[in-house]
Design a protein around this motif. Structure first.
Motif, PDB file in Angstrom:
ATOM      1  N   VAL A  26       0.711  -1.266  -0.073  1.00  0.00           N
ATOM      2  CA  VAL A  26       0.052  -0.017  -0.038  1.00  0.00           C
ATOM      3  C   VAL A  26       0.958   1.153  -0.001  1.00  0.00           C
ATOM      4  O   VAL A  26       1.719   1.243   0.776  1.00  0.00           O
ATOM      5  CB  VAL A  26      -0.694   0.008   1.225  1.00  0.00           C
ATOM      6  N   ASP A  27       0.475   2.285  -0.760  1.00  0.00           N
ATOM      7  CA  ASP A  27       1.598   3.349  -0.972  1.00  0.00           C
ATOM      8  C   ASP A  27       0.653   4.634  -0.620  1.00  0.00           C
ATOM      9  O   ASP A  27      -0.476   4.678  -1.176  1.00  0.00           O
ATOM     10  CB  ASP A  27       2.514   3.691  -2.234  1.00  0.00           C
ATOM     11  N   LYS A  28       1.245   5.537   0.076  1.00  0.00           N
ATOM     12  CA  LYS A  28       0.505   6.989   0.292  1.00  0.00           C
ATOM     13  C   LYS A  28       1.502   7.777   0.044  1.00  0.00           C
ATOM     14  O   LYS A  28       2.711   7.941   0.588  1.00  0.00           O
ATOM     15  CB  LYS A  28       0.109   6.870   1.913  1.00  0.00           C
ATOM     16  N   VAL A  30       3.098  11.448   0.858  1.00  0.00           N
ATOM     17  CA  VAL A  30       2.977  12.108   1.985  1.00  0.00           C
ATOM     18  C   VAL A  30       2.941  13.660   1.705  1.00  0.00           C
ATOM     19  O   VAL A  30       2.369  14.748   2.217  1.00  0.00           O
ATOM     20  CB  VAL A  30       4.227  11.976   2.750  1.00  0.00           C
ATOM     21  N   VAL A  51       6.972   9.488  -0.788  1.00  0.00           N
ATOM     22  CA  VAL A  51       6.025   8.413  -0.730  1.00  0.00           C
ATOM     23  C   VAL A  51       6.176   7.483   0.373  1.00  0.00           C
ATOM     24  O   VAL A  51       7.267   7.091   0.578  1.00  0.00           O
ATOM     25  CB  VAL A  51       5.721   7.609  -2.180  1.00  0.00           C
ATOM     26  N   GLN A  56       1.402  -3.496   5.565  1.00  0.00           N
ATOM     27  CA  GLN A  56       0.319  -3.553   6.486  1.00  0.00           C
ATOM     28  C   GLN A  56       0.570  -4.751   7.459  1.00  0.00           C
ATOM     29  O   GLN A  56      -0.408  -5.175   8.183  1.00  0.00           O
ATOM     30  CB  GLN A  56      -1.037  -3.351   6.085  1.00  0.00           C
ATOM     31  N   THR A  78       8.078   5.836  -5.083  1.00  0.00           N
ATOM     32  CA  THR A  78       7.415   4.586  -5.001  1.00  0.00           C
ATOM     33  C   THR A  78       8.687   3.533  -4.833  1.00  0.00           C
ATOM     34  O   THR A  78       8.636   2.553  -4.128  1.00  0.00           O
ATOM     35  CB  THR A  78       6.552   4.097  -5.678  1.00  0.00           C
ATOM     36  N   ALA A 128       0.511   8.540   7.979  1.00  0.00           N
ATOM     37  CA  ALA A 128       0.694   7.648   6.671  1.00  0.00           C
ATOM     38  C   ALA A 128       1.718   6.479   7.015  1.00  0.00           C
ATOM     39  O   ALA A 128       1.278   5.257   6.502  1.00  0.00           O
ATOM     40  CB  ALA A 128       1.302   8.604   5.481  1.00  0.00           C
ATOM     41  N   GLU A 131      -0.263   3.963   8.884  1.00  0.00           N
ATOM     42  CA  GLU A 131      -1.250   3.215   8.166  1.00  0.00           C
ATOM     43  C   GLU A 131      -0.810   2.177   7.330  1.00  0.00           C
ATOM     44  O   GLU A 131      -1.163   1.054   7.101  1.00  0.00           O
ATOM     45  CB  GLU A 131      -2.097   4.368   7.464  1.00  0.00           C
ATOM     46  N   THR A 132       0.494   2.435   6.723  1.00  0.00           N
ATOM     47  CA  THR A 132       1.040   1.523   5.601  1.00  0.00           C
ATOM     48  C   THR A 132       1.820   0.406   6.282  1.00  0.00           C
ATOM     49  O   THR A 132       1.807  -0.763   5.897  1.00  0.00           O
ATOM     50  CB  THR A 132       2.007   2.480   4.591  1.00  0.00           C
TER      51      THR A 132
END
Length: 196
Positions: A26-28, A30, A51, A56, A78, A128, A131-132
Motif C-alpha cells: 500500500v502506498d501513500k 505524503v 511516498v 500493513q 515509490t 501515513a 497506516e502503511t
C-alpha cells in the motif's frame, strides 16, 4: 513460432508476478513540492514527491523522487521506498511493543503503544507511516520541526529502535517468559500505585 509463444507466455507470467507483488504493498503520498528553475525563456517547473510504502503486516519504507511531471515523481519515489523497507516488530499485530523516541535533524517524535480501540492518534506524515505499517493503535507526538521529510525520517528512526520481547531475550540470554512476566508485573505495580 512455438518458441516465440513460449517466450511471450513467460513474459506475461513475469508481469503478472510483478503486479501481484506490487498489489501486496500500500502506498501513500505524503508530500509533493513544486520547484521552479528560472531559465532564459521563463520558468521551468519540476516536482519532488515523498511516498511511504508498506505491506500493513510490519514492513514499511519511504522514498523521494524528482521529475518534470507529478506521476513520474511519484513512481520514482515509490520505487525508492520499496528499496528501503524495514521490518518493525508489532505486539498482537496492532500496536508497538514499547514507547520510543526518534529524531532526525530538528524533527523529534515520541511513539507510544496504546490499548485496543485507541486508533491512530498522529499527525499527517506520521499517520501515513502507521497506516502503511499496519499499526491500528498508537499515540504519537511530533515536537520540533513540522517539515514532512524530517517527521517521516524521525518516525523511522524511532521504529528502528523498536524491539520485541524475543529480541530482548536473545540479547540478554534470558527466556521470553521472564521478560514478558516482568513487564506484566511492572504494569500491575504501576496500576496498584495509581489506585492507592
Amino acid at each position: 513460432m512455438n518458441d516465440r509463444n513460449q517466450r511471450g507466455q513467460r513474459g506475461q507470467r513475469g508481469r503478472r508476478a510483478r503486479s501481484e507483488q506490487d498489489s501486496e504493498f500500500v502506498d501513500k503520498l505524503v508530500h509533493i513540492n513544486r520547484v521552479a528553475k528560472v531559465v532564459k525563456g521563463g520558468r521551468r517547473f519540476g516536482f519532488a514527491a515523498m511516498v511511504v510504502v508498506g505491506d500493513q503486516k510490519g514492513r514499511v519504507g519511504f522514498g523521494h523522487g524528482k521529475a518534470r511531471e507529478v506521476p513520474e515523481a511519484i513512481r520514482k519515489a515509490t520505487e525508492a521506498a520499496k528499496g528501503t523497507m524495514i521490518r518493525v516488530p508489532l505486539r498482537e499485530g496492532r500496536t508497538l511493543h514499547h514507547d520510543v523516541r526518534g529524531r532526525h535533524g530538528a524533527g523529534k517524535v515520541i511513539l507510544r503503544s496504546a490499548p485496543a480501540g485507541t486508533g491512530i492518534i498522529a499527525g499527517g506524515p506520521m499517520r501515513a507511516v502507521f497506516e502503511t505499517l499496519g499499526v491500528h493503535d498508537v499515540v504519537a507526538k511530533s515536537m520540533g520541526s513540522s517539515n514532512p521529510y524530517n517527521m517521516v525520517r524521525a518516525t523511522f528512526d524511532a521504529l528502528k529502535r523498536e524491539a520485541s520481547p524475543r529480541m530482548v531475550a536473545a540479547r540478554r540470554g534470558k527466556k521470553v517468559s521472564d521478560i514478558v512476566a516482568r513487564r506484566r508485573d511492572g504494569s500491575a505495580d504501576a496500576a496498584a500505585a495509581l489506585e492507592a
